[in-house]
Design a protein around this motif. Structure first.
Motif, mmCIF file in Angstrom:
data_model
loop_
_atom_site.group_PDB
_atom_site.id
_atom_site.type_symbol
_atom_site.label_atom_id
_atom_site.label_comp_id
_atom_site.label_asym_id
_atom_site.label_seq_id
_atom_site.Cartn_x
_atom_site.Cartn_y
_atom_site.Cartn_z
ATOM 1 N N ILE A 192 31.216 53.425 86.134
ATOM 2 C CA ILE A 192 31.220 53.207 87.588
ATOM 3 C C ILE A 192 32.442 52.383 87.994
ATOM 4 N N ALA A 193 32.723 51.317 87.257
ATOM 5 C CA ALA A 193 33.783 50.374 87.644
ATOM 6 C C ALA A 193 35.190 50.907 87.399
ATOM 7 N N THR A 194 35.379 51.698 86.337
ATOM 8 C CA THR A 194 36.730 52.138 85.967
ATOM 9 C C THR A 194 37.033 53.579 86.366
ATOM 10 N N GLY A 195 35.993 54.381 86.562
ATOM 11 C CA GLY A 195 36.208 55.799 86.828
ATOM 12 C C GLY A 195 36.546 56.592 85.573
ATOM 13 N N LEU A 196 36.520 55.923 84.420
ATOM 14 C CA LEU A 196 36.839 56.592 83.156
ATOM 15 C C LEU A 196 35.628 57.360 82.636
ATOM 16 N N PRO A 197 35.861 58.424 81.845
ATOM 17 C CA PRO A 197 34.741 59.140 81.233
ATOM 18 C C PRO A 197 34.131 58.315 80.099
ATOM 19 N N VAL A 198 32.813 58.221 80.099
ATOM 20 C CA VAL A 198 32.108 57.444 79.080
ATOM 21 C C VAL A 198 31.007 58.304 78.475
ATOM 22 N N THR A 199 30.935 58.312 77.150
ATOM 23 C CA THR A 199 29.841 58.970 76.446
ATOM 24 C C THR A 199 28.794 57.907 76.145
ATOM 25 N N LEU A 200 27.580 58.145 76.629
ATOM 26 C CA LEU A 200 26.475 57.203 76.442
ATOM 27 C C LEU A 200 25.560 57.737 75.349
ATOM 28 N N VAL A 201 25.407 56.994 74.263
ATOM 29 C CA VAL A 201 24.551 57.403 73.152
ATOM 30 C C VAL A 201 23.257 56.600 73.230
ATOM 31 N N GLU A 202 22.151 57.300 73.437
ATOM 32 C CA GLU A 202 20.842 56.656 73.596
ATOM 33 C C GLU A 202 19.769 57.594 73.063
ATOM 34 N N SER A 203 18.916 57.087 72.177
ATOM 35 C CA SER A 203 17.895 57.949 71.548
ATOM 36 C C SER A 203 16.624 58.090 72.379
ATOM 37 N N ASP A 204 16.351 57.161 73.287
ATOM 38 C CA ASP A 204 15.122 57.198 74.091
ATOM 39 C C ASP A 204 15.292 58.199 75.239
ATOM 40 N N GLN A 205 14.497 59.271 75.210
ATOM 41 C CA GLN A 205 14.634 60.345 76.205
ATOM 42 C C GLN A 205 14.409 59.854 77.633
ATOM 43 N N ARG A 206 13.484 58.931 77.824
ATOM 44 C CA ARG A 206 13.220 58.423 79.180
ATOM 45 C C ARG A 206 14.415 57.636 79.702
ATOM 46 N N LYS A 207 15.025 56.846 78.839
ATOM 47 C CA LYS A 207 16.226 56.108 79.252
ATOM 48 C C LYS A 207 17.377 57.077 79.531
ATOM 49 N N CYS A 208 17.451 58.160 78.755
ATOM 50 C CA CYS A 208 18.478 59.180 79.002
ATOM 51 C C CYS A 208 18.290 59.813 80.384
ATOM 52 N N ALA A 209 17.046 60.052 80.767
ATOM 53 C CA ALA A 209 16.767 60.612 82.099
ATOM 54 C C ALA A 209 17.261 59.652 83.180
ATOM 55 N N PHE A 210 17.007 58.369 82.993
ATOM 56 C CA PHE A 210 17.503 57.374 83.944
ATOM 57 C C PHE A 210 19.028 57.376 83.985
ATOM 58 N N LEU A 211 19.671 57.375 82.829
ATOM 59 C CA LEU A 211 21.130 57.334 82.772
ATOM 60 C C LEU A 211 21.748 58.522 83.500
ATOM 61 N N ARG A 212 21.179 59.706 83.290
ATOM 62 C CA ARG A 212 21.693 60.907 83.973
ATOM 63 C C ARG A 212 21.537 60.791 85.481
ATOM 64 N N GLU A 213 20.362 60.360 85.922
ATOM 65 C CA GLU A 213 20.101 60.222 87.355
ATOM 66 C C GLU A 213 20.997 59.150 87.972
ATOM 67 N N ALA A 214 21.134 58.010 87.328
ATOM 68 C CA ALA A 214 21.972 56.931 87.852
ATOM 69 C C ALA A 214 23.437 57.364 87.902
ATOM 70 N N ALA A 215 23.908 58.065 86.878
ATOM 71 C CA ALA A 215 25.296 58.551 86.872
ATOM 72 C C ALA A 215 25.521 59.527 88.031
ATOM 73 N N ARG A 216 24.567 60.421 88.246
ATOM 74 C CA ARG A 216 24.674 61.391 89.345
ATOM 75 C C ARG A 216 24.719 60.675 90.689
ATOM 76 N N GLU A 217 23.802 59.735 90.888
ATOM 77 C CA GLU A 217 23.712 59.004 92.169
ATOM 78 C C GLU A 217 24.941 58.132 92.424
ATOM 79 N N CYS A 218 25.547 57.629 91.357
ATOM 80 C CA CYS A 218 26.672 56.703 91.504
ATOM 81 C C CYS A 218 28.028 57.386 91.328
ATOM 82 N N GLY A 219 28.018 58.692 91.073
ATOM 83 C CA GLY A 219 29.271 59.427 90.923
ATOM 84 C C GLY A 219 30.068 59.041 89.700
#
Length: 195
Positions: A75-102
């Motif tokens: 969000i702060a840098t605009g750089l592409p970041v790969t997020l590695v997370e094994s918890d599927q529910r947290k992954c759902a949050f990460l995807r939604e937050a990334a979408r909402e925050c651009g």
């Protein structure tokens, strides 16, 4: 706020904080007692890394959890970041937050030990594992000329001493601006000690 960001970035971070607070009622992204300290303890802590990341860097964040520090850096840098997370529910949050925050992120829903990714310029992690273990996970995910940025607590120097038993490494230590006694450990040129 201790880290200066643009008004647009501030708005995105506020949107992120709102989403995290909503989702935290259903899944444990941060400790419920930490919600009152969300900005200082989590968001600003993660933002400290932004000034240490080179322009045009590709970042891989290990154990992204609630998005710290990886999603905050995206969000702060605009750089592409790969997020590695094994918890599927947290992954759902990460995807939604990334979408909402651009934010430009790729969410990889796998255990760190099993993930295979194109090597990154920078590997980050926060509150995940001892430094010695982080180095083992980060090594195959990092370009030879790349470096790691690990946010650590008061035991950072102990972890560094422990890691030096098994690793040859170059480090730079930055005092945390948000956590008393905490540190950012920058690690480069590291190889496991051969016995």
């Amino acid at each position: 706020m201790t880290v200066e960001v643009s008004r647009e970035t501030q708005e995105k971070l506020e949107r992120f904080a709102s989403l995290l607070t909503q989702w935290n009622a259903r899944i444990n992204l941060v400790s419920p007692r930490d919600l009152v300290h969300l900005w200082s303890r989590h968001i600003e802590d993660s933002l400290q890394l932004a000034s240490l990341v080179p322009q045009n860097a590709r970042i891989t964040d290990l154990g992204s959890g609630g998005g710290f520090p990886g999603l905050i850096l995206a969000i702060a840098t605009g750089l592409p970041v790969t997020l590695v997370e094994s918890d599927q529910r947290k992954c759902a949050f990460l995807r939604e937050a990334a979408r909402e925050c651009g934010a430009t992120v790729q969410v990889v829903a796998k255990r760190i030990e099993t993930v295979s990714l194109e090597p990154a310029d920078v590997v980050t992690a926060r509150a995940l594992a001892p430094l010695e273990r982080l180095l083992g996970w980060a090594r195959p995910l990092l370009k030879p000329e790349g470096f790691c940025l690990f946010l650590k607590g008061a035991k950072a120097s102990d972890e560094l001493t422990e890691a030096q038993r098994d690793w040859h490494l170059s480090t730079e230590i930055f005092n945390s601006r948000t956590a008393e006694g905490g540190a950012i450990i920058k690690v480069c040129d590291f190889q496991r000690v051969t016995r």
